[in-house]
Design a protein around this motif. Structure first.
Motif, PDB file in Angstrom:
ATOM      1  N   ARG A 242       0.834  -1.201   0.000  1.00  0.00           N
ATOM      2  CA  ARG A 242       0.000   0.000   0.000  1.00  0.00           C
ATOM      3  C   ARG A 242       0.876   1.262   0.000  1.00  0.00           C
ATOM      4  NH1 ARG A 242      -3.370  -1.625   2.951  1.00  0.00           N
ATOM      5  NH2 ARG A 242      -5.280  -1.503   1.804  1.00  0.00           N
ATOM      6  N   ARG A 243       1.904   1.273   0.843  1.00  0.00           N
ATOM      7  CA  ARG A 243       2.815   2.428   0.886  1.00  0.00           C
ATOM      8  C   ARG A 243       3.466   2.648  -0.472  1.00  0.00           C
ATOM      9  NH1 ARG A 243       8.519   2.917   2.593  1.00  0.00           N
ATOM     10  NH2 ARG A 243       8.724   1.194   1.141  1.00  0.00           N
TER      11      ARG A 243
ATOM     12  N   SER B 122       8.011   7.931   4.265  1.00  0.00           N
ATOM     13  CA  SER B 122       7.653   7.793   5.681  1.00  0.00           C
ATOM     14  C   SER B 122       6.212   8.235   5.931  1.00  0.00           C
ATOM     15  CB  SER B 122       8.599   8.605   6.557  1.00  0.00           C
ATOM     16  OG  SER B 122       9.908   8.109   6.449  1.00  0.00           O
ATOM     17  N   ARG B 123       5.836   9.345   5.320  1.00  0.00           N
ATOM     18  CA  ARG B 123       4.465   9.838   5.482  1.00  0.00           C
ATOM     19  C   ARG B 123       3.457   8.806   4.971  1.00  0.00           C
ATOM     20  NH1 ARG B 123       3.956  14.301   1.973  1.00  0.00           N
ATOM     21  NH2 ARG B 123       2.582  13.181   0.601  1.00  0.00           N
ATOM     22  N   PHE B 124       3.745   8.211   3.808  1.00  0.00           N
ATOM     23  CA  PHE B 124       2.830   7.223   3.258  1.00  0.00           C
ATOM     24  C   PHE B 124       2.880   5.897   4.021  1.00  0.00           C
ATOM     25  CE2 PHE B 124       2.790   9.809  -0.800  1.00  0.00           C
ATOM     26  CZ  PHE B 124       1.485  10.236  -0.620  1.00  0.00           C
ATOM     27  N   TRP B 125       4.007   5.588   4.662  1.00  0.00           N
ATOM     28  CA  TRP B 125       4.084   4.405   5.527  1.00  0.00           C
ATOM     29  C   TRP B 125       3.085   4.554   6.672  1.00  0.00           C
ATOM     30  CZ3 TRP B 125       5.606  -0.422   5.498  1.00  0.00           C
ATOM     31  CH2 TRP B 125       5.773  -1.098   6.704  1.00  0.00           C
ATOM     32  N   LEU B 126       3.049   5.746   7.256  1.00  0.00           N
ATOM     33  CA  LEU B 126       2.105   6.010   8.347  1.00  0.00           C
ATOM     34  C   LEU B 126       0.668   6.005   7.837  1.00  0.00           C
ATOM     35  CD1 LEU B 126       4.049   8.821  10.231  1.00  0.00           C
ATOM     36  CD2 LEU B 126       3.824   6.405  10.887  1.00  0.00           C
ATOM     37  N   GLU B 127       0.456   6.588   6.677  1.00  0.00           N
ATOM     38  CA  GLU B 127      -0.889   6.601   6.097  1.00  0.00           C
ATOM     39  C   GLU B 127      -1.361   5.193   5.767  1.00  0.00           C
ATOM     40  OE1 GLU B 127      -3.137   8.411   2.223  1.00  0.00           O
ATOM     41  OE2 GLU B 127      -1.620   9.657   3.185  1.00  0.00           O
TER      42      GLU B 127
ATOM     43  N   ALA C 176      -0.640   2.539   7.300  1.00  0.00           N
ATOM     44  CA  ALA C 176      -1.016   1.883   8.558  1.00  0.00           C
ATOM     45  C   ALA C 176      -2.410   2.316   8.997  1.00  0.00           C
ATOM     46  CB  ALA C 176      -0.007   2.211   9.648  1.00  0.00           C
ATOM     47  N   LYS C 177      -2.746   3.579   8.781  1.00  0.00           N
ATOM     48  CA  LYS C 177      -4.056   4.090   9.180  1.00  0.00           C
ATOM     49  C   LYS C 177      -5.184   3.432   8.401  1.00  0.00           C
ATOM     50  CE  LYS C 177      -2.495   8.733  10.315  1.00  0.00           C
ATOM     51  NZ  LYS C 177      -2.555  10.135   9.904  1.00  0.00           N
ATOM     52  N   HIS C 178      -4.955   3.217   7.124  1.00  0.00           N
ATOM     53  CA  HIS C 178      -6.015   2.695   6.268  1.00  0.00           C
ATOM     54  C   HIS C 178      -6.229   1.193   6.437  1.00  0.00           C
ATOM     55  CE1 HIS C 178      -6.862   6.447   4.329  1.00  0.00           C
ATOM     56  NE2 HIS C 178      -5.591   6.624   4.095  1.00  0.00           N
ATOM     57  N   GLY C 179      -5.148   0.485   6.764  1.00  0.00           N
ATOM     58  CA  GLY C 179      -5.278  -0.954   6.971  1.00  0.00           C
ATOM     59  C   GLY C 179      -5.726  -1.681   5.721  1.00  0.00           C
ATOM     60  N   ALA C 180      -5.784  -2.980   5.810  1.00  0.00           N
ATOM     61  CA  ALA C 180      -6.130  -3.818   4.657  1.00  0.00           C
ATOM     62  C   ALA C 180      -7.627  -3.936   4.443  1.00  0.00           C
ATOM     63  CB  ALA C 180      -5.525  -5.205   4.839  1.00  0.00           C
ATOM     64  N   LYS C 181      -8.450  -3.368   5.333  1.00  0.00           N
ATOM     65  CA  LYS C 181      -9.894  -3.564   5.229  1.00  0.00           C
ATOM     66  C   LYS C 181     -10.633  -2.393   4.609  1.00  0.00           C
ATOM     67  CE  LYS C 181      -9.962  -6.852   8.911  1.00  0.00           C
ATOM     68  NZ  LYS C 181     -10.576  -7.363  10.085  1.00  0.00           N
ATOM     69  N   SER C 182      -9.905  -1.437   4.075  1.00  0.00           N
ATOM     70  CA  SER C 182     -10.548  -0.300   3.426  1.00  0.00           C
ATOM     71  C   SER C 182     -11.310  -0.771   2.203  1.00  0.00           C
ATOM     72  CB  SER C 182      -9.492   0.726   3.030  1.00  0.00           C
ATOM     73  OG  SER C 182     -10.095   1.841   2.440  1.00  0.00           O
ATOM     74  N   SER C 183     -12.362  -0.084   1.862  1.00  0.00           N
ATOM     75  CA  SER C 183     -13.229  -0.592   0.813  1.00  0.00           C
ATOM     76  C   SER C 183     -13.164   0.161  -0.506  1.00  0.00           C
ATOM     77  CB  SER C 183     -14.683  -0.591   1.304  1.00  0.00           C
ATOM     78  OG  SER C 183     -15.076   0.735   1.589  1.00  0.00           O
ATOM     79  N   ASN C 184     -12.267   1.126  -0.647  1.00  0.00           N
ATOM     80  CA  ASN C 184     -12.279   1.819  -1.932  1.00  0.00           C
ATOM     81  C   ASN C 184     -11.550   1.006  -2.993  1.00  0.00           C
ATOM     82  OD1 ASN C 184      -9.487   2.583  -2.220  1.00  0.00           O
ATOM     83  ND2 ASN C 184      -9.813   4.281  -0.826  1.00  0.00           N
ATOM     84  N   ALA C 185     -11.770   1.342  -4.253  1.00  0.00           N
ATOM     85  CA  ALA C 185     -11.262   0.544  -5.370  1.00  0.00           C
ATOM     86  C   ALA C 185      -9.739   0.478  -5.387  1.00  0.00           C
ATOM     87  CB  ALA C 185     -11.776   1.115  -6.690  1.00  0.00           C
TER      88      ALA C 185
END
Length: 104
Positions: A10-11, A74-79, A81-90
């Motif tokens: 994701r990052r 680094s910023r996207f690494w943190l982001e 983590a926030k979104h996790g694998a269960k987010s539902s967008n495409a």
């Protein structure tokens, strides 16, 4: 461990979209660039995305220091983590599918 792999994929995808914008890539070309960096998370021979982005930026004349690129990573690494694998967008669904295909 699987969570860390998904987070890295994701990052890399997010960093890839950022880098694609800097490289003036749009549409399918930007998506392909981002997807390639996401896939690189699973390939020990290609997972140094700083080196990949540095090479691509240098070739395109994009002025960005390594420190600035690392800060974005680094910023996207943190982001990621926030979104996790269960987010539902495409976009997240695509990241999950890429990671699953690469884990086979």
């Amino acid at each position: 461990m699987r969570t860390d792999v998904m987070r890295m994929v994701r990052r890399n995808k997010l960093v890839g979209m950022w880098a694609a914008e800097k490289l003036a890539l749009v549409g399918d070309t930007a998506k392909a660039y981002s997807d390639d960096l996401a896939k690189a998370a699973m390939d020990v021979n290609r997972n140094d995305i700083l080196a990949v982005i540095r090479r691509d930026f240098d070739a395109a004349g994009v002025v960005q220091s390594d420190e600035e690129i690392v800060a974005v990573m680094s910023r996207f690494w943190l982001e990621a983590a926030k979104h996790g694998a269960k987010s539902s967008n495409a976009s997240d669904v695509a990241v999950v599918q890429i990671a699953r295909n690469l884990m086979r």
